[in-house]
Scaffold this active site. Structure first.
Site, PDB file in Angstrom:
ATOM      1  N   THR A  18       0.833  -1.201   0.000  1.00  0.00           N
ATOM      2  CA  THR A  18       0.000   0.000   0.000  1.00  0.00           C
ATOM      3  C   THR A  18       0.869   1.253   0.000  1.00  0.00           C
ATOM      4  O   THR A  18       0.528   2.254  -0.625  1.00  0.00           O
ATOM      5  CB  THR A  18      -0.916   0.019   1.249  1.00  0.00           C
ATOM      6  N   ARG A  22       7.735  -2.747   2.823  1.00  0.00           N
ATOM      7  CA  ARG A  22       7.902  -2.848   4.275  1.00  0.00           C
ATOM      8  C   ARG A  22       8.230  -4.276   4.647  1.00  0.00           C
ATOM      9  O   ARG A  22       7.551  -5.205   4.226  1.00  0.00           O
ATOM     10  CB  ARG A  22       6.626  -2.419   4.994  1.00  0.00           C
ATOM     11  N   SER A 113       6.188   3.602   8.920  1.00  0.00           N
ATOM     12  CA  SER A 113       5.032   4.338   9.440  1.00  0.00           C
ATOM     13  C   SER A 113       4.571   3.894  10.817  1.00  0.00           C
ATOM     14  O   SER A 113       5.312   3.982  11.780  1.00  0.00           O
ATOM     15  CB  SER A 113       3.898   4.233   8.428  1.00  0.00           C
ATOM     16  N   HIS A 114       3.350   3.355  10.881  1.00  0.00           N
ATOM     17  CA  HIS A 114       2.758   2.980  12.166  1.00  0.00           C
ATOM     18  C   HIS A 114       3.250   1.625  12.668  1.00  0.00           C
ATOM     19  O   HIS A 114       2.900   1.215  13.765  1.00  0.00           O
ATOM     20  CB  HIS A 114       1.234   2.947  12.016  1.00  0.00           C
ATOM     21  N   LYS A 126      10.117   3.927   0.368  1.00  0.00           N
ATOM     22  CA  LYS A 126       9.273   4.176  -0.801  1.00  0.00           C
ATOM     23  C   LYS A 126       9.822   5.341  -1.594  1.00  0.00           C
ATOM     24  O   LYS A 126      10.605   6.151  -1.085  1.00  0.00           O
ATOM     25  CB  LYS A 126       7.826   4.426  -0.386  1.00  0.00           C
ATOM     26  N   ASP A 280       1.572   9.508  14.012  1.00  0.00           N
ATOM     27  CA  ASP A 280       2.207   8.182  13.946  1.00  0.00           C
ATOM     28  C   ASP A 280       3.711   8.258  13.710  1.00  0.00           C
ATOM     29  O   ASP A 280       4.303   9.337  13.757  1.00  0.00           O
ATOM     30  CB  ASP A 280       1.525   7.326  12.866  1.00  0.00           C
ATOM     31  N   ASP A 282       5.761   8.216  11.195  1.00  0.00           N
ATOM     32  CA  ASP A 282       6.329   9.136  10.207  1.00  0.00           C
ATOM     33  C   ASP A 282       5.542  10.443  10.097  1.00  0.00           C
ATOM     34  O   ASP A 282       5.780  11.234   9.177  1.00  0.00           O
ATOM     35  CB  ASP A 282       6.429   8.445   8.843  1.00  0.00           C
ATOM     36  N   ASP A 284       2.372  11.178   9.347  1.00  0.00           N
ATOM     37  CA  ASP A 284       1.326  11.474   8.362  1.00  0.00           C
ATOM     38  C   ASP A 284      -0.081  11.123   8.860  1.00  0.00           C
ATOM     39  O   ASP A 284      -1.064  11.497   8.239  1.00  0.00           O
ATOM     40  CB  ASP A 284       1.621  10.816   7.001  1.00  0.00           C
ATOM     41  N   ARG A 285      -0.177  10.419   9.985  1.00  0.00           N
ATOM     42  CA  ARG A 285      -1.509  10.110  10.519  1.00  0.00           C
ATOM     43  C   ARG A 285      -1.857  11.033  11.682  1.00  0.00           C
ATOM     44  O   ARG A 285      -0.958  11.599  12.317  1.00  0.00           O
ATOM     45  CB  ARG A 285      -1.557   8.683  11.059  1.00  0.00           C
ATOM     46  N   THR A 347      -7.560   2.160  -1.301  1.00  0.00           N
ATOM     47  CA  THR A 347      -6.751   2.478  -0.120  1.00  0.00           C
ATOM     48  C   THR A 347      -5.315   2.813  -0.513  1.00  0.00           C
ATOM     49  O   THR A 347      -4.722   2.137  -1.349  1.00  0.00           O
ATOM     50  CB  THR A 347      -6.768   1.258   0.821  1.00  0.00           C
ATOM     51  N   GLU A 366      -8.548   9.215   4.611  1.00  0.00           N
ATOM     52  CA  GLU A 366      -8.717   7.774   4.749  1.00  0.00           C
ATOM     53  C   GLU A 366      -9.186   7.480   6.170  1.00  0.00           C
ATOM     54  O   GLU A 366      -8.813   8.194   7.110  1.00  0.00           O
ATOM     55  CB  GLU A 366      -7.392   7.051   4.517  1.00  0.00           C
ATOM     56  N   GLU A 367      -9.935   6.387   6.293  1.00  0.00           N
ATOM     57  CA  GLU A 367     -10.439   5.998   7.614  1.00  0.00           C
ATOM     58  C   GLU A 367      -9.314   5.632   8.584  1.00  0.00           C
ATOM     59  O   GLU A 367      -9.514   5.572   9.778  1.00  0.00           O
ATOM     60  CB  GLU A 367     -11.430   4.840   7.499  1.00  0.00           C
ATOM     61  N   SER A 368      -8.125   5.381   8.027  1.00  0.00           N
ATOM     62  CA  SER A 368      -6.989   4.923   8.829  1.00  0.00           C
ATOM     63  C   SER A 368      -6.237   6.101   9.449  1.00  0.00           C
ATOM     64  O   SER A 368      -5.017   6.096   9.498  1.00  0.00           O
ATOM     65  CB  SER A 368      -6.055   4.094   7.955  1.00  0.00           C
ATOM     66  N   LYS A 379      -0.453  12.393   3.256  1.00  0.00           N
ATOM     67  CA  LYS A 379      -1.305  12.766   4.364  1.00  0.00           C
ATOM     68  C   LYS A 379      -0.444  13.480   5.410  1.00  0.00           C
ATOM     69  O   LYS A 379       0.782  13.351   5.401  1.00  0.00           O
ATOM     70  CB  LYS A 379      -2.068  11.578   4.916  1.00  0.00           C
ATOM     71  N   ARG A 499      -8.881  -6.778   7.508  1.00  0.00           N
ATOM     72  CA  ARG A 499      -9.588  -5.610   8.029  1.00  0.00           C
ATOM     73  C   ARG A 499     -11.062  -5.727   7.650  1.00  0.00           C
ATOM     74  O   ARG A 499     -11.391  -6.015   6.499  1.00  0.00           O
ATOM     75  CB  ARG A 499      -9.031  -4.324   7.424  1.00  0.00           C
TER      76      ARG A 499
HETATM   77  C1  VG1 Z   1      -2.828   1.081   5.842  1.00  0.00           C
HETATM   78  C2  VG1 Z   1      -4.103   1.907   5.817  1.00  0.00           C
HETATM   79  C3  VG1 Z   1      -4.113   2.805   4.597  1.00  0.00           C
HETATM   80  C4  VG1 Z   1      -2.858   3.684   4.609  1.00  0.00           C
HETATM   81  C5  VG1 Z   1      -1.622   2.807   4.705  1.00  0.00           C
HETATM   82  C6  VG1 Z   1      -0.364   3.628   4.847  1.00  0.00           C
HETATM   83  O1  VG1 Z   1      -2.776   0.254   4.698  1.00  0.00           O
HETATM   84  O2  VG1 Z   1      -5.234   1.074   5.842  1.00  0.00           O
HETATM   85  O3  VG1 Z   1      -5.282   3.582   4.590  1.00  0.00           O
HETATM   86  O4  VG1 Z   1      -2.795   4.459   3.441  1.00  0.00           O
HETATM   87  O5  VG1 Z   1      -1.708   1.959   5.844  1.00  0.00           O
HETATM   88  O6  VG1 Z   1      -0.426   4.461   5.959  1.00  0.00           O
HETATM   89  P1  VG1 Z   1      -3.195  -1.310   4.709  1.00  0.00           P
HETATM   90  O7  VG1 Z   1      -2.915  -1.797   3.324  1.00  0.00           O
HETATM   91  O8  VG1 Z   1      -2.386  -1.949   5.779  1.00  0.00           O
HETATM   92  O9  VG1 Z   1      -4.647  -1.324   5.063  1.00  0.00           O
HETATM   93  V1  VG1 Z   1       0.977   4.898   6.760  1.00  0.00           V
HETATM   94  O10 VG1 Z   1       0.651   6.031   7.871  1.00  0.00           O
HETATM   95  O11 VG1 Z   1       1.364   3.393   7.352  1.00  0.00           O
HETATM   96  O12 VG1 Z   1       2.066   5.306   5.606  1.00  0.00           O
HETATM   97 CO    CO Z   2       2.302   6.912   8.535  1.00  0.00          CO
END
Ligand code: VG1
Ligand code: CO
Length: 546
Positions: A18, A22, A113-114, A126, A280, A282, A284-285, A347, A366-368, A379, A499
């Site tokens: 996504t 990773r 990221s998270h 990336k 989070d 990095d 962006d959340r 997504t 995004e909902e995330s 983001k 999910r």
């Molecule tokens: C998750 C989230 C998605 C987000 C992605 C990267 O992806 O659901 O909405 O864009 O993380 O976010 P997935 O494929 O695990 O559902 V971040 O803050 O990790 O760069």
């Molecule tokens: Co992030």
């Protein structure tokens, strides 16, 4: 400056998900693993002479090592200049801003990221293109193809660069230059241009209490500069603001489960602060909390859209809104009222870039826990926090009152996501196959008080570049507009993560105070019944509920 060409063995698993590649740190530590992927990125690009590369990461374990390797490989692969964040650190939105501001050819963002950090945690990488956004699938697909057949990589024989000291380091009489920058000032300046800092400053001076949690991750120094130095917040309104390589041993994921310390403070009754937020790994959340109140990210996007004209940068209105498919339809209702378009994308932030470049949308979400605008192409966590503070300062209402008024006007899209993490891949695939196997029998079926209207596997047709992305998540749509979505995560590094996204629309203000888990109880049962998740995985409860 000598270039060394090194023989290497291809790996078969370097498929970007996504948001980039990773993997566990241990995987990245295999000889050639990082180099192969970086070379595959560079081989995919047509680097013009004189090109600059932006470079930085979220500061997690392995960041420093990767920064040095990538600088040397950039030098060997035709880049004339690398702009790197001090200590090798850049938040993801700051990277995007730096690419745009310094007009670099592109950027490499090092982050998982998270996901958890540290020696036993995850690492990620990336590539972002010149608009500042994540590379589209056309590019990531090519990177993957190249990674499967790579036989050698190029690296320059130059000494380690001191990335802690600001300034320029010139190699080979100016053939290659590394510039170490302090992106905190650049980023804070951008925020100050967008938002009404004097109104927010006044709010914070008026006794309004905020608490920001950087979760030991990248936004700490940015938060210090913006909230404390520029907006006059007290130093103790910040927590966990010293970045660490393993994020203090926690999950740098701003949700009700992992941002536990902040949640406790905000849900401590009357003495709780008025406003709480977290970002989070990095940066962006974002998670937004009010006094004893949680704002779902989908609602947050809708509230920002509905109130955008209160913010100086958007005072003339917004062009349109975009949301990822699993994100609730709350933003759609606002867009309809504002008479602006609302786009539904798969997504991942990479799908918003084209719409923003074409001027079709201003806000995306995004909902995330991801929201942002066209000020960058990623983001942006702190941007969302400032947007909320700007709205609160302008409306002089509490977070909860803003939401209640919003729902009274638009109705409430009750929403929740249930994650089942680290499931054996085969079991996860069998759940998805089982649901797909019912595509022909589900329509018109009555399940409890709901009736299935249609179901499909979401496909996206990009109206700007014509590309098509298939298999982006299973949708079960009910006749009353409610829906259940099933998706496999594309960012996890251990087994598979299922999910389940649940959404029901309720226009009745009488129910708007209800907890989402209570309001969605019947749909949750239906989701488990359709998927047979418990039977097929042995899991009786989700790992994380948001
Ligand atoms: C998750 C989230 C998605 C987000 C992605 C990267 O992806 O659901 O909405 O864009 O993380 O976010 P997935 O494929 O695990 O559902 V971040 O803050 O990790 O760069
Ligand atoms: Co992030």
């Amino acid at each position: 400056m000598q270039t060394i060409t090194t023989k290497t063995q291809a790996f078969t698993d370097q498929k970007p998900g996504t948001s980039g590649l990773r993997k566990k740190v241990k995987v990245f530590q295999q000889p050639g693993y990082l180099e192969n992927f970086v070379q595959s990125i560079f081989d995919t690009l047509d680097v013009p002479s004189g090109a600059t590369l932006a470079l930085g990461g979220d500061g997690r374990y392995y960041n420093r090592h990767a920064i040095q390797t990538i600088i040397k490989m950039a030098a060997a692969n035709g880049f004339a200049r690398v702009v790197v964040g001090q200590a090798g650190i850049l938040s993801t939105p700051a990277s995007s801003h730096i690419i745009r501001k310094y007009q670099t050819f592109g950027g490499v963002v090092l982050s998982a990221s998270h996901n958890q950090g540290g020696m036993n945690g995850d690492f990620g990488i990336k590539y972002n293109i010149s608009n500042g956004g994540p590379a589209p699938e056309k590019i990531t697909d090519t990177i993957f193809e190249k990674s499967k057949i790579i036989t050698e990589y190029k690296i320059a024989d130059i000494p380690e660069v001191d990335v802690d000291a600001l300034g320029e380091i010139v190699f080979d009489g100016g053939k290659f230059t590394v510039e170490v920058i302090d992106a905190v000032q650049d980023y804070a300046d951008l925020m100050q241009e967008l938002f009404d800092f004097s109104a927010i400053k006044k709010l914070l001076a008026s006794g309004f209490k905020m608490q920001f949690d950087a979760m030991h991750a990248v936004t700490g120094p940015y938060a210090q500069e913006i909230f404390v130095n520029r907006l006059g917040a007290s130093a103790n309104s910040l927590m966990n603001c010293v970045p660490s390589e393993d994020f203090g041993g926690g999950h740098p994921d701003p949700n009700l489960t992992y941002a536990e310390d902040l949640v406790k403070l905000l849900f401590a009754g009357e003495k709780s602060p008025d406003f709480g937020a977290a970002s989070d790994g990095d940066g962006d959340r974002n998670m937004i909390l009010g006094k004893n109140f949680f704002v779902t990210p989908s609602d947050s996007l809708a509230v920002l859209a509905a109130n955008a004209t209160l913010v100086p940068a958007y005072k003339n209105g917004i062009a349109g809104v975009a949301r990822s498919m699993p994100t609730s339809g709350a933003a759609d209702r606002v867009a309809a009222k504002l008479n602006i378009p609302c786009y539904e994308t798969p997504t991942g932030w990479k799908f918003f870039g084209n719409l923003m470049d074409a001027g079709k949308v201003t806000l995306c979400g995004e909902e995330s826990f991801g929201t942002s605008s066209s000020h960058v192409r990623e983001k942006d966590g702190l941007w969302a926090v400032l947007f909320w503070l700007n709205i609160i300062a302008a409306k002089q209402m509490s977070v909860e009152a803003i939401l209640m008024a919003h729902w009274a006007e638009f109705g409430r899209n009750v929403y929740s996501r249930h994650d089942y993490e680290a499931i054996p891949t085969e079991a996860a695939n069998s759940v998805i196959a089982h649901i797909k196997g019912q595509f022909s029998s589900l329509p018109n079926q009555k399940l409890g008080s709901y009736t299935v209207k249609t179901c499909d596997d979401f496909s996206y047709h990009d109206s700007i570049d014509g590309s098509i992305s298939n298999n982006q998540g299973i949708r079960i749509l009910f006749t009353d507009g409610s829906r259940i979505v099933f998706r496999l995560s594309g960012t996890g590094t251990e087994g598979a993560t299922i999910r389940i996204y649940l959404e029901a629309y309720d226009p009745d203000t009488k129910n708007h105070h209800l907890d989402a888990q209570v309001a969605l109880a019947e749909m949750i049962k239906i989701a488990l019944q359709i998927s047979q998740l418990v039977e097929k995985t042995g899991r009786v409860a989700p790992t994380v509920i948001t």
